[in-house]
Write a protein that holds these residues in place. Structure first.
Motif: not given
Length: 128
Positions: A54-55, A58, A60, A63
């Protein structure tokens, strides 16, 4: 986003997602092990890749940085299989290439994007 950061993000994203798809395909469709169930293999080899997904998607930086700890598992697995199992050596080489690409992309993306966002640890000389 600077071109270098964007390139590193794409390298990390494509290599990581490629590794996820490849690992699931390897252990379920291409060459499933006869010693272990498919579910056990998916838990052992597939589940760790899903934690930072997920990170990574996205973008990030934090992450991307800690995802390298997960990626080392796949790099070491690939090296071990290259050495011990000649019949699936070609699959292990693909795993090593994808893990290496993801590692390089994640490492440098986290560094460059983190600096661009003002994140990170200050050097001791900057604190005084």
């Amino acid at each position: 986003m600077a071109n270098t950061i964007k390139t590193l993000r794409y390298l990390a994203l494509f290599s990581y997602c490629g590794l996820v798809i490849f690992v699931f395909a390897w252990h379920t469709l291409i060459a499933p092990s006869t010693m272990h169930s498919v579910w056990f293999q998916l838990l052992l080899y597939g589940l760790p890749l899903l934690f930072p997904l997920k990170g990574i998607l996205q973008g990030k930086p934090y992450t991307h940085a800690w995802a390298n700890f997960v990626l080392m598992w796949y790099f070491l697995h690939g090296l071990t299989v290259v050495y011990t199992s000649p019949e699936v050596r070609h699959l292990a080489i693909i795993e090593i290439i994808l893990a290496t690409g993801a590692f390089i992309g994640c490492t440098y993306y986290a560094q460059k994007q983190g600096r661009a966002l003002g994140l990170g640890l200050k050097k001791k000389s900057e604190q005084d």
